[in-house]
Design a protein around this motif. Structure first.
Motif, PDB file in Angstrom:
ATOM      1  N   PRO A 159       0.839  -1.201   0.000  1.00  0.00           N
ATOM      2  CA  PRO A 159       0.000   0.000   0.000  1.00  0.00           C
ATOM      3  C   PRO A 159       0.876   1.253   0.000  1.00  0.00           C
ATOM      4  O   PRO A 159       1.984   1.233   0.535  1.00  0.00           O
ATOM      5  CB  PRO A 159      -0.803  -0.115   1.292  1.00  0.00           C
ATOM      6  N   PRO A 160       0.392   2.335  -0.599  1.00  0.00           N
ATOM      7  CA  PRO A 160       1.188   3.564  -0.621  1.00  0.00           C
ATOM      8  C   PRO A 160       1.322   4.135   0.788  1.00  0.00           C
ATOM      9  O   PRO A 160       0.465   3.901   1.639  1.00  0.00           O
ATOM     10  CB  PRO A 160       0.376   4.507  -1.519  1.00  0.00           C
ATOM     11  N   PRO A 161       2.392   4.880   1.033  1.00  0.00           N
ATOM     12  CA  PRO A 161       2.536   5.457   2.377  1.00  0.00           C
ATOM     13  C   PRO A 161       1.436   6.469   2.640  1.00  0.00           C
ATOM     14  O   PRO A 161       0.923   7.102   1.715  1.00  0.00           O
ATOM     15  CB  PRO A 161       3.902   6.144   2.331  1.00  0.00           C
ATOM     16  N   PRO A 162       1.045   6.634   3.901  1.00  0.00           N
ATOM     17  CA  PRO A 162      -0.036   7.577   4.196  1.00  0.00           C
ATOM     18  C   PRO A 162       0.380   9.014   3.877  1.00  0.00           C
ATOM     19  O   PRO A 162       1.545   9.385   4.031  1.00  0.00           O
ATOM     20  CB  PRO A 162      -0.283   7.396   5.692  1.00  0.00           C
ATOM     21  N   ARG A 163      -0.572   9.811   3.464  1.00  0.00           N
ATOM     22  CA  ARG A 163      -0.303  11.192   3.099  1.00  0.00           C
ATOM     23  C   ARG A 163      -0.080  12.008   4.361  1.00  0.00           C
ATOM     24  O   ARG A 163      -0.845  11.904   5.319  1.00  0.00           O
ATOM     25  CB  ARG A 163      -1.488  11.766   2.320  1.00  0.00           C
ATOM     26  N   ARG A 164       0.963  12.815   4.341  1.00  0.00           N
ATOM     27  CA  ARG A 164       1.218  13.709   5.458  1.00  0.00           C
ATOM     28  C   ARG A 164       0.634  15.065   5.128  1.00  0.00           C
ATOM     29  O   ARG A 164       1.012  15.669   4.119  1.00  0.00           O
ATOM     30  CB  ARG A 164       2.717  13.863   5.694  1.00  0.00           C
ATOM     31  N   PRO A 165      -0.250  15.592   5.955  1.00  0.00           N
ATOM     32  CA  PRO A 165      -0.823  16.902   5.651  1.00  0.00           C
ATOM     33  C   PRO A 165       0.247  17.994   5.746  1.00  0.00           C
ATOM     34  O   PRO A 165       1.077  17.976   6.639  1.00  0.00           O
ATOM     35  CB  PRO A 165      -1.911  17.092   6.702  1.00  0.00           C
ATOM     36  N   THR A 166       0.217  18.915   4.795  1.00  0.00           N
ATOM     37  CA  THR A 166       1.190  20.002   4.772  1.00  0.00           C
ATOM     38  C   THR A 166       0.515  21.309   5.168  1.00  0.00           C
ATOM     39  O   THR A 166      -0.706  21.426   5.109  1.00  0.00           O
ATOM     40  CB  THR A 166       1.801  20.153   3.372  1.00  0.00           C
ATOM     41  N   LYS A 167       1.334  22.272   5.541  1.00  0.00           N
ATOM     42  CA  LYS A 167       0.816  23.582   5.925  1.00  0.00           C
ATOM     43  C   LYS A 167       1.217  24.601   4.868  1.00  0.00           C
ATOM     44  O   LYS A 167       2.284  24.476   4.270  1.00  0.00           O
ATOM     45  CB  LYS A 167       1.381  23.993   7.284  1.00  0.00           C
ATOM     46  N   PRO A 168       0.402  25.628   4.666  1.00  0.00           N
ATOM     47  CA  PRO A 168       0.780  26.647   3.692  1.00  0.00           C
ATOM     48  C   PRO A 168       2.005  27.430   4.178  1.00  0.00           C
ATOM     49  O   PRO A 168       2.178  27.655   5.377  1.00  0.00           O
ATOM     50  CB  PRO A 168      -0.454  27.537   3.590  1.00  0.00           C
ATOM     51  N   THR A 169       2.826  27.849   3.237  1.00  0.00           N
ATOM     52  CA  THR A 169       4.034  28.597   3.586  1.00  0.00           C
ATOM     53  C   THR A 169       3.667  30.009   4.019  1.00  0.00           C
ATOM     54  O   THR A 169       2.565  30.507   3.728  1.00  0.00           O
ATOM     55  CB  THR A 169       4.990  28.665   2.384  1.00  0.00           C
ATOM     56  N   LEU A 170       4.615  30.667   4.683  1.00  0.00           N
ATOM     57  CA  LEU A 170       4.384  32.036   5.134  1.00  0.00           C
ATOM     58  C   LEU A 170       4.155  32.961   3.945  1.00  0.00           C
ATOM     59  O   LEU A 170       3.270  33.822   3.975  1.00  0.00           O
ATOM     60  CB  LEU A 170       5.579  32.523   5.964  1.00  0.00           C
ATOM     61  N   GLY A 171       4.924  32.760   2.876  1.00  0.00           N
ATOM     62  CA  GLY A 171       4.761  33.592   1.677  1.00  0.00           C
ATOM     63  C   GLY A 171       3.379  33.457   1.064  1.00  0.00           C
ATOM     64  O   GLY A 171       2.766  34.458   0.661  1.00  0.00           O
ATOM     65  N   SER A 172       2.856  32.238   1.009  1.00  0.00           N
ATOM     66  CA  SER A 172       1.527  32.057   0.412  1.00  0.00           C
ATOM     67  C   SER A 172       0.452  32.692   1.288  1.00  0.00           C
ATOM     68  O   SER A 172      -0.530  33.235   0.782  1.00  0.00           O
ATOM     69  CB  SER A 172       1.234  30.578   0.172  1.00  0.00           C
ATOM     70  N   LYS A 173       0.634  32.639   2.614  1.00  0.00           N
ATOM     71  CA  LYS A 173      -0.328  33.301   3.510  1.00  0.00           C
ATOM     72  C   LYS A 173      -0.323  34.814   3.291  1.00  0.00           C
ATOM     73  O   LYS A 173      -1.386  35.448   3.231  1.00  0.00           O
ATOM     74  CB  LYS A 173       0.020  33.005   4.973  1.00  0.00           C
ATOM     75  N   MET A 174       0.879  35.392   3.177  1.00  0.00           N
ATOM     76  CA  MET A 174       1.007  36.842   2.982  1.00  0.00           C
ATOM     77  C   MET A 174       0.365  37.265   1.660  1.00  0.00           C
ATOM     78  O   MET A 174      -0.340  38.277   1.584  1.00  0.00           O
ATOM     79  CB  MET A 174       2.476  37.269   3.022  1.00  0.00           C
ATOM     80  N   ARG A 175       0.628  36.488   0.579  1.00  0.00           N
ATOM     81  CA  ARG A 175       0.052  36.818  -0.735  1.00  0.00           C
ATOM     82  C   ARG A 175      -1.472  36.766  -0.684  1.00  0.00           C
ATOM     83  O   ARG A 175      -2.160  37.598  -1.273  1.00  0.00           O
ATOM     84  CB  ARG A 175       0.590  35.874  -1.808  1.00  0.00           C
TER      85      ARG A 175
END
Length: 140
Positions: A103-119
């Motif tokens: 089975p594929p490895p479980p997906r790790r949730p990622t967080k948005p980068t600081l730059g994307s939040k600012m934009r």
């Protein structure tokens, strides 16, 4: 020996075929020939399959697996017994190949980068300014 993957091979003695009369169209011929195939494979007591593959195969088989761990695949797509036998065997091999794949490895949730939040916030502020300018101004 039936080669499934590079590390899994099934012995033909583990497979049990039973021929039954197929339902459906066929005229008088269908009443006297046993062209449908029932393939039985005892997964639980098979020495050819590793334990992890057995577990995944049980999950993939669903209602085709009995309580005793016997996988039953029925083939009556074709009018000839030979083609039904080949079809059922190919479906069994494909099911085991699918279960043998890890089975594929479980997906790790990622967080948005600081730059994307600012934009995103800058875009919202610009849009708010545009809407604020649409309001009715004081008349002179």
């Amino acid at each position: 020996m039936i080669r499934v993957t590079h590390r899994i091979a099934l012995d033909e003695s583990e497979l049990h075929e039973e021929f039954v009369r197929a339902s459906g169209p066929g005229g008088q011929h269908v009443n006297k020939t046993e062209s449908a195939v029932q393939l039985r494979f005892d997964v639980r007591s098979s020495p050819s399959l590793p334990d992890d593959v057995k577990l995944r195969l049980k999950r993939l088989a669903g209602s085709r697996m009995t309580q005793d761990g016997v996988l039953i695949i029925v083939g009556d797509r074709y009018r000839s017994q030979r083609r039904n036998r080949d079809d059922v065997l190919e479906r069994l091999v494909e099911l085991i190949r699918e279960a043998a794949a890890p089975p594929p490895p479980p997906r790790r949730p990622t967080k948005p980068t600081l730059g994307s939040k600012m934009r995103r916030l800058e875009g919202k502020a610009k849009r708010a300014d545009v809407k604020k300018m649409r309001g009715k101004g004081a008349e002179d």
